[in-house]
Design a protein around this motif. Structure first.
Motif, PDB file in Angstrom:
ATOM      1  N   VAL A 197       0.735  -0.997   0.023  1.00 36.79           N
ATOM      2  CA  VAL A 197      -0.070   0.002  -0.131  1.00 36.79           C
ATOM      3  C   VAL A 197       0.884   1.216  -0.188  1.00 36.79           C
ATOM      4  O   VAL A 197       0.593   2.276  -0.667  1.00 36.79           O
ATOM      5  N   SER A 198       2.054   1.384   0.912  1.00 35.10           N
ATOM      6  CA  SER A 198       2.854   2.446   0.756  1.00 35.10           C
ATOM      7  C   SER A 198       3.533   2.534  -0.322  1.00 35.10           C
ATOM      8  O   SER A 198       3.591   3.823  -0.786  1.00 35.10           O
ATOM      9  N   ARG A 199       3.588   1.464  -0.999  1.00 35.82           N
ATOM     10  CA  ARG A 199       4.551   1.410  -2.327  1.00 35.82           C
ATOM     11  C   ARG A 199       3.704   1.869  -3.332  1.00 35.82           C
ATOM     12  O   ARG A 199       3.941   2.985  -4.320  1.00 35.82           O
ATOM     13  N   LEU A 200       2.438   1.295  -3.509  1.00 35.03           N
ATOM     14  CA  LEU A 200       1.348   2.039  -4.395  1.00 35.03           C
ATOM     15  C   LEU A 200       1.317   3.496  -4.235  1.00 35.03           C
ATOM     16  O   LEU A 200       0.988   4.338  -5.202  1.00 35.03           O
ATOM     17  N   ALA A 201       1.044   4.006  -2.856  1.00 33.69           N
ATOM     18  CA  ALA A 201       0.841   5.404  -2.717  1.00 33.69           C
ATOM     19  C   ALA A 201       1.963   6.297  -3.116  1.00 33.69           C
ATOM     20  O   ALA A 201       1.518   7.559  -3.595  1.00 33.69           O
ATOM     21  N   ALA A 202       3.043   5.524  -3.046  1.00 35.67           N
ATOM     22  CA  ALA A 202       4.157   6.603  -3.508  1.00 35.67           C
ATOM     23  C   ALA A 202       4.526   6.243  -4.834  1.00 35.67           C
ATOM     24  O   ALA A 202       5.345   6.881  -5.437  1.00 35.67           O
ATOM     25  N   GLY A 203       3.688   5.589  -5.598  1.00 37.07           N
ATOM     26  CA  GLY A 203       3.892   5.232  -7.029  1.00 37.07           C
ATOM     27  C   GLY A 203       4.975   4.533  -7.314  1.00 37.07           C
ATOM     28  O   GLY A 203       5.897   4.680  -8.375  1.00 37.07           O
ATOM     29  N   ARG A 204       5.537   3.612  -6.512  1.00 37.12           N
ATOM     30  CA  ARG A 204       6.733   2.725  -6.563  1.00 37.12           C
ATOM     31  C   ARG A 204       6.579   1.581  -6.774  1.00 37.12           C
ATOM     32  O   ARG A 204       7.565   0.427  -6.878  1.00 37.12           O
ATOM     33  N   LEU A 205       5.181   1.124  -7.303  1.00 33.61           N
ATOM     34  CA  LEU A 205       5.063  -0.389  -7.807  1.00 33.61           C
ATOM     35  C   LEU A 205       5.804  -0.602  -9.180  1.00 33.61           C
ATOM     36  O   LEU A 205       5.372   0.064 -10.052  1.00 33.61           O
ATOM     37  N   THR A 206       6.639  -1.531  -9.141  1.00 31.40           N
ATOM     38  CA  THR A 206       7.248  -1.482 -10.489  1.00 31.40           C
ATOM     39  C   THR A 206       7.184  -2.950 -10.907  1.00 31.40           C
ATOM     40  O   THR A 206       7.089  -3.777  -9.780  1.00 31.40           O
ATOM     41  N   LEU A 207       7.042  -3.590 -11.946  1.00 30.99           N
ATOM     42  CA  LEU A 207       6.816  -4.710 -12.402  1.00 30.99           C
ATOM     43  C   LEU A 207       8.109  -5.549 -12.928  1.00 30.99           C
ATOM     44  O   LEU A 207       8.927  -4.775 -13.585  1.00 30.99           O
ATOM     45  N   THR A 208       8.238  -6.599 -12.446  1.00 34.41           N
ATOM     46  CA  THR A 208       9.264  -7.456 -12.976  1.00 34.41           C
ATOM     47  C   THR A 208       8.724  -8.554 -14.135  1.00 34.41           C
ATOM     48  O   THR A 208       8.103  -9.372 -13.845  1.00 34.41           O
ATOM     49  N   VAL A 209       8.679  -8.135 -15.394  1.00 36.40           N
ATOM     50  CA  VAL A 209       7.941  -8.751 -16.319  1.00 36.40           C
ATOM     51  C   VAL A 209       8.630  -9.953 -16.649  1.00 36.40           C
ATOM     52  O   VAL A 209       9.759  -9.827 -17.027  1.00 36.40           O
TER      53      VAL A 209
END
Lengths: 114, 641
Positions: B474-486
């Motif tokens: 949640v904190s990661r999403l709020a900070a826009g730090r969600l990165t995908l390892t595709v």
């Protein structure tokens, strides 16, 4: 021999217990600086289990120092990260905290077998 | 009228002198003016010059005889009706007499003329002439007196009109003026004198002198053009009042033309537009400032734009000082200071003539000050600035609230991040130690009850680890730090792995898992994150649909060209009102007392799916469970070989 580099005493002891019970020789260091002293002062370990966020010298710094040292450069490193978003560094495996017992032993066994 | 009696003129025509003398002798003494002519030609000549009362005409004359003279006289307008008395010889026959009448004779006398008869006949015509003359004179007199009367009336009307127009001009609120055809002032109404403060006589100078220097040249040129072209003139300009202040006026002038279209004068008006223009300006300024202040949560930017507007529209210099809403917590609160000052303008901070407080709620948080070189502000301007002060205060307050909320959110997210990190350290040790313990028990063949409890403890630890991970997500999403390892993943396999991992939990919840997977759906995705989505959806299904089967379908949405996973439970379902918000942070449709959880699972799932460019939707029939569908456009069926 496995060198465990981890600043938290409980976690360090847990790694040590589990790995020792699984039959590995284990030595520990509480931060990067202590680990570097140990690495330069004695026989090279077969594997370094490296935490990243530590005081004095963190995991990235230690890994950079190892890269610069021809004797240490090729020692395999398993990184234990708090989040997957953390900065990359050269290693043979990355484990995410908290590491389940089996995952840890599997990773260690895989590296030492090869 | 007492004109002298008119002279009666009589023309005597005879070629013989002795006859003329005789005629003159007979008629002399009766007050006539006797004109003699010795021939027809002479008679005709005389008749051109005068109006004769009667013509005594001898018939027998050489050259032109009497008949011919008479007929010629009749053809002329002047003598067409002049009575003619013919004189004929004794030998004259009836034919001649008849002829005499036919050419216009009124009478005839035989020679030798009887003096009394001639005198009597001439007297009759003289009287007739006199009467006719009098009638004509009277008619003329009548006519001329009537004309004079009319002229007098017209004159009076003109005067009355002029007076009325002047009264009208003085009565209306506009400035009214007239000029002659060349543009020279001829009249200004009272309003002009009142406006300029000049005595009426002096006020009647060229109005151009009162025009603001900035507009005077343009105004003069335009007025000159209008005068030259004879076309209406119209311009907005500032006119100097008696107190030196300038007010905006609409200046108009139209030519006044006579019946033939020639310009005889110009009629002009100055209409005071100042109030109208200022009100319009104020309304526009208020509206624009409102937009400027509301459009940004950056108080400083809003206030800077406000100062810019004020300097353009209201003042030559403006300063705005306010407490910086972002520095509120500092020991010495910072301030926002905005100063806009045109060259040569007074310092608004020291010489501000128009000042209003910036009020937020019931606190004064700053001030707006305006200064100008030569501008007078009225009550409406002050009211407007006070209004702007309140609006600026609201903007500052909004920025403060926003900053505070933003700070609170940031602090919370930071806390979540730190807390989950901190929680994970002991969790790491716990998980490893429990894992080791489980392993030892398995090796050592210890008591079954110890083995069971250790396994349970380990399960709880995993659950705890998952909760902690959610907090960090949640904190990661709020900070826009969600990165995908595709990486390349097979969706069917992925679903299979997740259902297997949750097999024990499903059994404990009494939920048979029915998986129907279309094979060969694969593509780029973050394996761990998609697993997390499926785990969350299945976890919810187990939680809310305990005791009922759960169906998991892996397929395709051909219309949207995406692979889909559908998770359907047969539990309590979701009320329609709750459906729109179940994907929000910390939201849950079910009451927290009965169902645990942080209310983060669906929020995280949606964020992960959206990061993949996909979608997630929920459908539910309350009482008959819920269906969640995840669409992942990056995964497709393998194209046929």
């Amino acid at each position: 021999m496995i060198l465990v580099v981890e600043d938290d005493t409980d976690v360090r002891e847990a790694y040590q217990d589990v790995l020792a019970e699984a039959g590995y020789d284990v030595e520990t260091a509480a931060n990067g600086a202590a680990a570097l002293d140990r690495l330069r002062g004695g026989d090279a370990p077969d594997l370094v289990l490296l935490d990243l966020m530590m005081p004095v010298m963190d995991g990235w710094q230690l890994r950079a120092m190892m890269e610069q040292d021809a004797r240490l450069r090729d020692i395999p490193v398993i990184v234990v990260t708090a989040t997957r978003e953390e900065r990359e560094l050269p290693c043979v495996a990355r484990l995410l905290k908290p590491v389940p017992f089996e995952d840890l032993l599997d990773a260690v066994a895989r590296v030492l077998r090869s | 009228m007492t004109d002298p009696p008119p002279t009666i003129e009589i023309l005597l025509v005879d070629d013989r002198t002795e006859d003329l003398t005789a005629l003159s002798a007979v008629l002399a003494g009766d007050g006539y003016e006797l004109i003699s002519a010795r021939s027809g030609a002479d008679a005709l000549l005389r008749a051109l010059e005068r109006d004769f009362a009667v013509i005594v005409l001898d018939v027998m004359m050489p050259d032109i005889d009497g008949f011919e003279v008479a007929s010629l006289l009749r053809k002329r307008r002047r003598s067409a009706h002049t009575p003619i008395i013919f004189l004929t010889g004794a030998e004259t026959d009836a034919g001649a007499i008849y002829r005499a009448y036919s050419v216009g004779a009124v009478d005839y006398l035989m020679k030798p003329v009887d003096a009394d008869v001639l005198r009597a006949k001439v007297a009759i015509f003289a009287d007739l002439f006199r009467m006719d003359l009098r009638i004509r004179q009277q008619a003329e007199a009548l006519l001329s007196s009537e004309r004079r009367l009319r002229e007098m009336e017209i004159q009076q009307l003109k005067l009355a009109n002029e007076r009325r127009y002047r009264n009208l001009a003085d009565a209306i609120p506009q400035i009214v003026w007239t000029t002659d055809a060349r543009g020279e002032a001829t009249y200004f109404n009272q309003r002009w004198a009142a406006y300029t403060g000049l005595p009426v006589g002096e006020a009647a100078l060229s109005w151009l002198d009162a025009v603001h220097p900035d507009e005077r040249a343009a105004c003069g040129a335009r007025w000159g053009d209008a005068l030259a072209a004879g076309k209406a003139f119209e311009l907005e300009c500032r006119l100097r009042a008696g107190d030196g202040a300038y007010r905006w006026h609409l200046c108009r002038a139209v030519p006044d033309r006579d019946g033939k279209g020639a310009i005889v004068a110009w009629l002009g008006t100055h209409t005071d537009l100042d109030e109208v223009l200022r009100a319009r300006l104020r309304a526009e300024l208020l509206a624009d400032a409102g937009v400027a202040l509301a459009s940004s949560l950056d108080a400083r930017a809003g206030l800077r734009r406000l100062a810019d507007m004020l300097v353009v529209e209201l003042a030559d210099a403006c300063s705005i000082d306010a407490i910086d809403p972002l520095d509120e917590d500092g020991e010495a609160p910072g301030s926002i200071a905005v100063v806009r000052r045109d060259p040569g303008a007074p310092d608004p901070r020291t010489d501000g003539a128009l000042v209003a407080p910036i009020v937020a709620g019931d606190r004064e948080v700053g001030a707006i000050a305006c200064a100008a070189r030569d501008r007078a502000w009225d009550a409406a301007d002050r009211a407007m600035l006070a209004d702007l002060g309140r609006r600026a205060g609201a903007a500052v307050e909004n920025a403060r609230q926003y900053a505070r909320a933003e700070r609170a959110v940031r602090v919370r997210d930071e806390f979540l991040s730190v807390a989950s990190h901190e929680l994970r350290t002991p969790l790491s040790a716990l998980m490893l130690q429990l894992g080791g313990l489980e392993h030892m028990i398995a090796d050592g063949g210890a008591d079954d009850r110890i083995a069971k409890k250790t396994a349970a403890a380990l399960r709880h630890t995993h659950r705890l680890a998952k909760l902690v991970e959610s907090l960090l997500d949640v904190s990661r999403l709020a900070a826009g730090r969600l990165t995908l390892t595709v990486e390349d993943c097979d969706l069917g396999e992925l679903v299979q792995e997740v259902t297997e991992r949750l097999g024990d939990e499903a059994r404990r919840a009494g939920c048979p898992l029915i998986v129907r997977a279309q094979p060969g759906l694969h593509g780029a995705c973050d394996r761990l994150r998609v697993e997390q989505v499926l785990t969350n959806l299945l976890g919810n299904a187990l939680k809310y649909g305990a005791g009922h089967p759960i169906e998991i379908d892996v397929g395709e949405d051909l219309a949207r060209d995406a692979a889909t996973v559908t998770v359907r439970d047969h539990g309590i379902g979701i009320a329609p009102d709750d459906l729109p918000r179940i994907f929000d942070r910390f939201e849950r449709a079910a009451p927290a007392r009965h169902y645990g959880g942080l209310g983060l699972g669906l929020y995280i799932a949606r964020e992960i799916v959206q990061a993949h460019g996909g979608w997630i939707r929920a459908d539910s029939v309350p009482g008959d469970g819920a269906t969640f569908t995840v669409g992942l456009p990056s995964l497709h069926a393998e194209s046929a070989p």
